[in-house]
Scaffold this motif. Structure first.
Motif, short mmCIF file in Angstrom:
data_model
loop_
_atom_site.label_atom_id
_atom_site.label_comp_id
_atom_site.label_asym_id
_atom_site.label_seq_id
_atom_site.Cartn_x
_atom_site.Cartn_y
_atom_site.Cartn_z
N SER A 261 0.77 -1.38 -0.05
CA SER A 261 0.01 -0.01 -0.01
C SER A 261 0.78 1.18 -0.04
O SER A 261 1.61 1.69 0.66
N GLY A 262 0.65 2.20 -0.97
CA GLY A 262 1.21 3.46 -1.20
C GLY A 262 0.41 4.61 -0.96
O GLY A 262 0.65 5.53 -1.28
N SER A 263 -1.00 4.18 -0.74
CA SER A 263 -1.96 5.35 -1.11
C SER A 263 -1.97 6.03 0.42
O SER A 263 -1.84 4.97 1.47
N CYS A 264 -2.09 7.33 0.40
CA CYS A 264 -2.23 7.90 1.88
C CYS A 264 -3.80 8.37 1.98
O CYS A 264 -3.79 9.39 2.78
N SER A 265 -4.72 7.88 1.27
CA SER A 265 -6.17 8.45 1.30
C SER A 265 -6.77 8.18 2.48
O SER A 265 -6.11 7.16 3.22
N TYR A 319 3.45 -1.30 3.89
CA TYR A 319 2.92 0.16 3.49
C TYR A 319 3.85 1.04 3.88
O TYR A 319 4.58 1.36 4.52
N SER A 320 3.59 2.27 2.94
CA SER A 320 4.04 3.48 3.32
C SER A 320 3.13 4.49 3.80
O SER A 320 3.13 5.63 3.75
N SER A 321 1.85 3.84 3.56
CA SER A 321 0.77 4.94 3.90
C SER A 321 0.79 5.46 5.17
O SER A 321 1.24 4.98 6.04
N ALA A 339 9.55 12.32 -3.41
CA ALA A 339 9.13 11.41 -2.34
C ALA A 339 8.42 10.52 -3.00
O ALA A 339 8.44 9.08 -2.75
N GLY A 340 7.27 10.98 -4.08
CA GLY A 340 6.25 10.05 -4.68
C GLY A 340 7.10 8.90 -5.58
O GLY A 340 6.97 7.83 -5.31
N ASP A 341 7.95 9.46 -6.40
CA ASP A 341 8.64 8.56 -7.32
C ASP A 341 9.67 7.55 -6.35
O ASP A 341 9.80 6.24 -6.48
N LEU A 342 10.19 8.08 -5.04
CA LEU A 342 11.08 7.10 -4.56
C LEU A 342 10.28 6.00 -3.80
O LEU A 342 10.61 4.72 -3.74
N VAL A 343 9.01 6.22 -3.32
CA VAL A 343 8.21 5.32 -2.52
C VAL A 343 7.72 4.53 -3.52
O VAL A 343 7.62 3.08 -3.52
N GLU A 344 7.12 4.82 -4.58
CA GLU A 344 6.62 4.09 -5.61
C GLU A 344 7.43 3.17 -6.25
O GLU A 344 7.18 1.75 -6.41
N HIS A 345 8.80 3.60 -6.57
CA HIS A 345 9.70 2.80 -6.87
C HIS A 345 10.01 1.65 -6.10
O HIS A 345 10.44 0.39 -6.31
N ALA A 365 -2.67 -1.03 -3.13
CA ALA A 365 -3.41 0.27 -2.79
C ALA A 365 -2.71 1.34 -3.33
O ALA A 365 -1.78 1.57 -2.96
N GLY A 366 -3.68 2.26 -4.19
CA GLY A 366 -3.08 3.37 -4.66
C GLY A 366 -2.83 3.39 -6.14
O GLY A 366 -2.50 2.52 -6.79
N GLY A 367 -3.44 4.64 -6.96
CA GLY A 367 -3.50 4.50 -8.28
C GLY A 367 -2.06 4.53 -8.86
O GLY A 367 -1.75 3.72 -9.58
N GLU A 368 -1.40 5.59 -8.43
CA GLU A 368 -0.08 5.66 -8.93
C GLU A 368 0.82 4.58 -8.47
O GLU A 368 1.72 3.93 -9.34
N THR A 369 0.51 4.19 -7.33
CA THR A 369 1.49 2.96 -6.63
C THR A 369 1.12 1.53 -7.88
O THR A 369 1.99 0.89 -8.06
N SER A 370 -0.16 1.39 -8.09
CA SER A 370 -0.57 0.34 -8.98
C SER A 370 0.05 0.55 -10.20
O SER A 370 0.61 -0.63 -10.68
N SER A 413 -7.89 2.00 -6.00
CA SER A 413 -7.48 3.37 -6.16
C SER A 413 -7.65 4.00 -4.64
O SER A 413 -8.94 3.46 -4.25
N GLY A 414 -7.00 5.04 -4.24
CA GLY A 414 -7.14 5.59 -3.01
C GLY A 414 -8.25 5.35 -2.28
O GLY A 414 -8.36 4.61 -1.00
N ASN A 415 -9.49 5.99 -2.49
CA ASN A 415 -10.58 6.13 -1.85
C ASN A 415 -11.63 4.99 -1.77
O ASN A 415 -12.60 5.08 -1.18
P1 ADP Z 1 -4.02 7.33 -4.16
O1 ADP Z 1 -4.73 6.38 -5.04
O2 ADP Z 1 -4.56 7.25 -2.97
O3 ADP Z 1 -4.11 8.73 -4.71
P2 ADP Z 1 -1.45 7.02 -5.24
O4 ADP Z 1 -0.64 5.77 -5.16
O5 ADP Z 1 -1.87 7.20 -6.57
O6 ADP Z 1 -2.67 6.57 -4.06
O7 ADP Z 1 -0.59 8.29 -4.41
C1 ADP Z 1 0.16 8.38 -3.47
C2 ADP Z 1 1.53 8.92 -3.71
O8 ADP Z 1 1.94 9.28 -2.35
C3 ADP Z 1 2.39 7.86 -4.26
O9 ADP Z 1 3.16 8.83 -5.23
C4 ADP Z 1 3.24 7.37 -3.21
O10 ADP Z 1 4.53 7.15 -3.67
C5 ADP Z 1 3.33 8.56 -2.32
N1 ADP Z 1 3.41 8.05 -1.05
C6 ADP Z 1 3.09 7.03 -0.30
N2 ADP Z 1 3.55 7.09 0.85
C7 ADP Z 1 3.86 8.29 1.32
C8 ADP Z 1 4.60 8.77 2.39
N3 ADP Z 1 4.44 8.32 3.43
N4 ADP Z 1 5.13 10.19 2.39
C9 ADP Z 1 5.09 10.94 1.13
N5 ADP Z 1 4.59 10.21 -0.18
C10 ADP Z 1 3.99 8.97 -0.05
#
Ligand code: ADP
Length: 430
Positions: A261-265, A319-321, A339-345, A365-370, A413-415
């Motif tokens: 999970s990388g979504s923070c919603s 998770y990074s959520s 930050a987004g790129d690093l976490v996604e990668h 979980a997460g659109g970009e993460t997916s 996706s997030g929500n």
């Molecule tokens: P959503 O579908 O909820 O928008 P996404 O994956 O599309 O989720 O977007 C979440 C973004 O936040 C991603 O780019 C992800 O890498 C970034 N992210 C995730 N965890 C953290 C965090 N702890 N701090 C900063 N950015 C983060």
């Protein structure tokens, strides 16, 4: 060659899955392709949804990509084209909804019924209704829904006839709720009347699912339909297809189970908390520590070593959520994009590593993460399966990381999703 009947072009990734999910629930066997495929379709399907990332790219790029998708879909036998956009009609004054629609109509000009198309983001099940051409999000007009402050596509006018007209050369009209309520014949009569008046595109009111079901039969014979995902519930019947369990059939599930999970919603943060609360193992990834360690290799290795010991006992979560304040602090230090790129990668490398450890049922979980995970797994297309929650189905895909049989995955996706989504989803796969 395997022939499809409906060809869909979606302007973003999770929107494509949302549309595919509705088509499957209405009985179609659906494949979602990530971008325009380079090969002919190699699966039995009634519809293919080509997922583009064309919502906010320059107009010319969106048009070019959409036309490439159209050509591929026509080559697979598509009898009707469905251009899918967001249910909040996300677009700028320049487009891309209008210009892509008109480019598709121009390209389809030699097909019968290509001189007219409809536009409606209505999906009453998800609180999107169109009344007298005005889009409501829940109980409020689009321009009062928060969408007026969207960073990329601020929507400051709820009158979709006006919004679309500003993006189009063709005359834009309206098929209003009174006509829709009378059923398919009245809608067809109204379309003929609009055509006679020189109108090429009409926004359609829909305030209930019944409206969408009445609209469906009236769209038979149009080469192009443009809409959110809602209109899809009434289209399969035009091709003699009715809801059935076989449409969502996937190969039987195998292997181990994991959630990334990388979504923070808000919804995802609740889902992470609920997973931990029921006692399942969860590992948090701290972006600041990750950045300090000079890259993702150490973090990925440590996360996989942690997971390896636990996977045999059931699903694990990595998770990074995080809460908004923590995300802001990370972004202030690393920059939003970095930050987004690093976490996604990192999460994508972990997802691939988990599959390497034998995970064959993966929740992301997460659109970009997916998007990042699908890319890391080398997935180019997915067969759409049963719905877990509205807009979120299980899928099955081939991946070089999962030789001999591929893997099941769901991209949330997030929500979307109920609080217990992470644990309940595995039970939905039988
Ligand atoms: P959503 O579908 O909820 O928008 P996404 O994956 O599309 O989720 O977007 C979440 C973004 O936040 C991603 O780019 C992800 O890498 C970034 N992210 C995730 N965890 C953290 C965090 N702890 N701090 C900063 N950015 C983060």
């Amino acid at each position: 060659m395997k022939k499809i009947v409906l060809g869909c072009i979606a302007d973003d990734f999770t929107g494509a899955t949302d549309l595919a999910n509705n088509l499957v629930r209405a009985g179609m066997r659906v494949v979602q392709a990530m971008g325009v495929p380079s090969q002919p379709l190699d699966a039995e399907a009634d519809a293919v949804v080509v997922a583009l990332k064309s919502r906010t790219v320059p107009v010319a790029d969106a048009v070019q990509e959409s036309l490439a998708a159209l050509r591929w879909l026509q080559d697979q036998g598509a009898q009707q084209i469905y251009f899918k956009y967001c249910s909040t009609f996300d677009s700028t004054a320049q487009g891309n909804i209008g210009p892509v629609t008109e480019a598709l109509m121009d390209a389809l000009a030699d097909q019968p019924g290509a001189d007219f198309s409809i536009a409606t983001p209505a999906f009453p099940d998800n609180g999107r209704t169109v009344f007298k051409g005005h889009l409501f999000v829940g109980d409020v007009l689009l321009n009062e829904s928060g969408m007026q402050n969207h960073p990329l596509t601020p929507m400051t006018d709820a009158n979709l006839v006006r919004v679309l007209q500003a993006q189009c050369r063709r005359k834009v009209g309206l098929i209003d709720y009174k006509v829709v309520a009378q059923g398919p014949d009245a809608i067809r009569t109204r379309i003929d009347q609009l055509r006679a008046d020189g109108v090429g595109l009409a926004v359609v009111d829909a305030i209930s699912n019944d409206d969408l079901m009445r609209l469906g039969p009236a769209l038979k014979g149009l080469s192009l339909v443009t809409a959110g995902s809602g209109v899809a519930i009434g289209l399969p019947v035009n091709f003699g297809i009715a809801p059935s369990n076989t449409a969502s059939a996937l190969p039987p599930p195998t292997g181990l189970q994991a959630v990334v999970s990388g979504s923070c919603s808000l919804a995802t943060n609740r889902q992470v908390a609920a997973f931990i609360e029921v006692g399942r193992p969860a590992l948090a990834i701290d972006p600041l520590q990750l950045a300090a360690s000079g890259g993702s290799t150490t973090t990925v290795t440590q996360a996989l070593a942690w997971a390896k010991e636990l996977l045999a006992q059931g699903p694990v979560l990595i998770y990074s959520s995080a809460e908004p304040s923590a995300v802001k602090a990370v972004q202030a230090q690393l920059g939003v994009q970095a930050a987004g790129d690093l976490v996604e990668h990192t999460l994508a490398a972990i997802a691939r590593g988990l599959v390497g450890l034998g995970v064959r049922q993966l929740v992301v979980a997460g659109g970009e993460t997916s998007g990042a995970c699908v890319q890391a797994l080398g997935i180019s297309q997915m067969k759409i399966g049963p719905q877990i929650d509205p807009g979120v189905p299980w899928c099955h895909a081939q991946s070089d990381a999962a030789p001999n049989g591929g893997l099941h995955l769901t991209l949330k996706s997030g929500n979307f999703g109920t609080d217990d989504f992470f644990s309940k989803s595995f039970g939905c796969l039988k």
